[in-house]
Design an enzyme around this catalytic site. Structure first.
Site: not given
Length: 516
Positions: A231, A457, A485
């Site tokens: 991320s 996601d 995610h």
């Protein structure tokens, strides 16, 4: 703009700033040791290309390792507060590593779980038991709390009771008084961060953290960086590659962010990502039968939006000091959308809230903010706000900007768009001006970099992975057709095998490879 963090995720009332998530051809011989200095590029904080020819900056001090939990070694790396003043004040970076368990060691595998604000120390402990055994045999697993985070020299903003009040601010104001309360709350938050964090507040950008990571690489004795970033960690990794392209060993960027997008553009795309994830959750609920939210996706969406509207007017009781407001409930809905494993928790929380019990949504909100059962918060959200506000200009600077942009946000995300539009003001009154600007990252001269994107996601939409892989001169995209995610370590043998082959053998997947 939202970001993301590992096992627990967080979004700030300071603008639903996402804390992003985790998954929860080189020689395979051990690298030679390097000199005890690291060089820094001559570029500014907005990036723009790296060079290895700049004169040495801070001397790399050795890390004094001591045994700590679970077979790890713990230590502290001293780095300059201001990399432009290498001989000036120092701050500490907390580091831990678990040595490789096999004989054919490659080097150190440095990790970042996202955020910004996620603890790399906690993530390393997760990875030391959950990552594929082959990686743990071949690499030392290394985690660090970036500057401003956790057990490193940390950003501090509000006391715990102040955070409780802050998270209950109405994030979708409907009246001039509510709008002013939101704006005043954001200003007060920034002032508190400046008062409690001092000079550190101006030195926690992603570029600062990437320079720290190069000092860490040198202190670990690795001539090149081996790295897994999830991320927000993909932005940190890409920034490192831009600054130090020739020091890139193998970088895995999982759940990619797009560094070229403005804060407003990113917020809108991310809102669409959460809308897609919410629809997938409802399809799963309806498809399983006996879904109390309705018989169709549309019925479920109407019921959830109706619940949020009801809570805006009449919050539910929460705990002894907090009510379950629309803002609390929204965060409680966002939190379990990060992982399909948590969809049953979301279903139970919504069922309970529709019966007048908001405690489960409150618990999911607390998970998102890293608020413990004792009422204490980690510094995740403080660090999150500080880094985000340095890294890019705000999405909006006045309430007129928000009102102008509201239709676009709502079109992108009917459920969460209003929250994201008002979140755009989070950095408008920040005490320190931004040092970064959105721009494409090419990292010319870097070794092949693996970018991983998940098609549904919620926090880092798949289009961002496509964009980052296309920007990077040596980018290679691996697609995971799935929910949740990030992808590595989330249950796909295909993804895990591809990542392991890349990290251990420099094998990049063929163009267009998709895992399920």
């Amino acid at each position: 703009m939202m970001r993301g963090s590992c096992a627990r995720v967080a979004a700030a009332a300071v603008g639903l700033l996402l804390v992003a998530g985790c998954s929860s051809s080189s020689s395979s011989k051990s690298p030679d040791r390097v000199a005890d200095t690291a060089t820094a590029p001559t570029t500014g904080d907005s990036g723009g290309g790296g060079t290895e020819s700049a004169p040495p900056t801070a001397a790399v001090e050795p890390i004094g390792w001591t045994p700590c939990t679970g077979g790890f070694q713990c230590g502290t790396l001293q780095v300059p507060l201001d990399h432009a003043k290498p001989d000036g004040p120092k701050i500490r970076i907390a580091v831990m590593r678990k040595p490789a368990t096999g004989a054919n060691r490659i080097g150190s595998l440095v990790l970042n779980p996202g955020g910004p604000g996620g603890s790399g120390l906690d993530f390393a402990q997760y990875a030391a038991t959950r990552y594929p055994a082959e990686l743990r045999k071949r690499f030392d697993i290394v985690g660090f709390d970036p500057r401003g985070v956790g057990r490193s020299t940390a950003i501090d903003c509000l006391a715990d009771n102040g955070m409780d009040a802050f998270t209950q601010l109405d994030a979708t104001p409907d009246t001039p008084a509510e709008e002013q309360a939101w704006i005043d709350g954001e200003k007060a938050y920034g002032r508190a961060c400046a008062d409690r964090s001092g000079d550190l507040l101006g030195h926690v950008s992603t570029v600062d953290a990437a320079r720290d990571m190069d000092l860490l690489r040198a202190a670990l004795g690795d001539p090149k960086l081996y790295y897994v970033g999830a991320s927000y960690g993909t932005f940190l990794g890409a920034t490192y590659a831009e600054l130090y392209p020739k020091r890139v060993g193998r970088l895995v960027l999982d759940g990619a962010m797009d560094p070229s997008q403005s804060a407003m553009a990113a917020n809108k795309v991310q809102g669409g990502g959460f809308e897609t994830a919410l629809a997938a959750f409802l399809d799963d609920c309806v498809g399983g039968g006996s879904c109390s939210l309705g018989a169709t996706r549309e019925a479920g969406l109407a019921k959830i939006r109706g619940l949020l509207q009801q809570l805006d007017a009449r919050p539910l009781p929460g705990d002894a000091t907090r009510r379950v407001t629309e803002s609390i409930a929204t965060t409680g809905i966002l939190s379990p959308l990060y992982s399909k494993d948590q969809w049953p928790d979301l279903r139970r929380a919504l069922d309970a809230a529709l019966r007048g019990d908001g405690q489960r949504l409150l618990a999911l909100n607390d998970q998102y903010y890293e608020r413990g059962a004792d009422g204490r918060y980690s510094n995740l959200m403080s660090a999150n706000a500080a880094v985000n506000c340095l890294d890019a200009p705000p999405a909006a600077t006045t309430r007129e900007d928000v009102e102008r942009d509201l239709p676009e946000y709502v079109a992108a995300s009917p459920t969460f768009g209003r929250n994201l539009a008002w979140a755009g003001l989070a950095c408008a009154s920040w005490p320190v001006p931004p040092s970064g600007r959105p721009h494409p990252i090419r990292a010319e001269g870097a070794a092949p970099i693996l970018v991983v994107g998940t098609t549904r996601d919620p926090a880092t939409p798949y289009s961002w992975a496509q964009s980052l892989a296309g920007q990077l001169a040596s980018g290679n995209l691996l697609t995971y057709d799935g929910d949740g995610h990030t992808a590595f370590g989330r249950g796909s043998d295909c993804v895990d095998r591809t990542v392991v082959d890349y990290l251990t053998q420099s094998t990049v997947p063929p163009k267009g490879k998709t895992c399920r």
